[in-house]
Design a protein around this motif. Structure first.
Motif, PDB file in Angstrom:
ATOM      1  N   TYR A 142       7.045  -1.479  -3.464  1.00 16.06           N
ATOM      2  CA  TYR A 142       6.572  -2.814  -3.835  1.00 16.06           C
ATOM      3  C   TYR A 142       5.511  -2.810  -4.926  1.00 16.06           C
ATOM      4  CZ  TYR A 142       9.219  -3.850   0.332  1.00 16.06           C
ATOM      5  OH  TYR A 142      10.217  -3.932   1.262  1.00 16.06           O
ATOM      6  N   SER A 143       4.871  -1.679  -5.157  1.00 14.96           N
ATOM      7  CA  SER A 143       3.862  -1.619  -6.223  1.00 14.96           C
ATOM      8  C   SER A 143       4.497  -1.346  -7.581  1.00 14.96           C
ATOM      9  CB  SER A 143       2.829  -0.531  -5.923  1.00 14.96           C
ATOM     10  OG  SER A 143       3.416   0.756  -6.025  1.00 14.96           O
ATOM     11  N   ALA A 144       5.770  -0.973  -7.591  1.00 16.00           N
ATOM     12  CA  ALA A 144       6.450  -0.608  -8.834  1.00 16.00           C
ATOM     13  C   ALA A 144       5.606   0.406  -9.611  1.00 16.00           C
ATOM     14  CB  ALA A 144       6.746  -1.855  -9.687  1.00 16.00           C
ATOM     15  N   PHE A 145       5.085   1.386  -8.882  1.00 15.52           N
ATOM     16  CA  PHE A 145       4.196   2.384  -9.483  1.00 15.52           C
ATOM     17  C   PHE A 145       4.934   3.279 -10.476  1.00 15.52           C
ATOM     18  CE2 PHE A 145       6.303   5.092  -6.585  1.00 15.52           C
ATOM     19  CZ  PHE A 145       5.942   6.410  -6.817  1.00 15.52           C
ATOM     20  N   THR A 146       4.165   3.863 -11.385  1.00 15.74           N
ATOM     21  CA  THR A 146       4.724   4.752 -12.394  1.00 15.74           C
ATOM     22  C   THR A 146       4.792   6.184 -11.879  1.00 15.74           C
ATOM     23  OG1 THR A 146       3.948   3.364 -14.175  1.00 15.74           O
ATOM     24  CG2 THR A 146       4.379   5.651 -14.733  1.00 15.74           C
TER      25      THR A 146
END
Length: 157
Positions: A142-146
């Motif tokens: 859900y954070s769409a982290f890199t």
């Protein structure tokens, strides 16, 4: 209001009902831990920086501090936190409610290794009296982290 943006964001995953809102402030790690009746280390704090003119978030455990040497080694620059005024404009959430969900376009999200020692963590949800409990895989999704980074100190033995 930013919490509405975050709830709207979670709606597409049918998770908006998991957002917790409190009658008390959860704007700091200590206040959030009190509101949630959990250890401060399990609060996933979102730290706002600027790297080469671009806003980034580093989501880290509540009991850590940024390690300047590790940060510089990773990002090639000194750790320069955004000012209170810059945070809302650049990230999309005000200080006290900054989270990695429903952020402005162009914000890069990193997750710090300090979070991996927990089953679940509690990031804010866009306001100074909100949070959500997420597993680490959920936080990743859900954070769409890199990427995962190791830029903090004070949590390893």
């Amino acid at each position: 209001m930013a919490i509405e943006k975050v709830k709207e964001y979670f709606k597409k995953y049918d998770m908006e009902n998991r957002v917790l809102e409190f009658d008390v402030s959860s704007a700091t790690v200590e206040l959030a831990a009190e509101a949630l009746h959990c250890e401060p280390c399990r609060i996933a704090k979102s730290l706002s920086f600027q790297v080469n003119g671009n806003p980034i978030l580093v989501v880290a455990a509540g009991d850590v501090k940024v390690d300047n040497a590790k940060y510089k080694a990773k990002f090639g620059t000194k750790a320069k936190m955004l000012t209170v005024e810059e945070v809302e404009a650049m990230i999309g959430h005000a200080v006290g409610g900054v989270c990695p969900f429903a952020v402005n376009e162009g914000v890069t999200v990193y997750l710090d290794e300090s979070l991996k020692r927990f089953q679940t963590v509690f990031p804010a949800c866009g306001s100074s009296n909100s949070a959500i409990e997420l597993t680490i895989p959920e936080l990743e999704k859900y954070s769409a982290f890199t990427e995962w980074v190791d830029v903090c100190k004070g949590w390893q033995n």
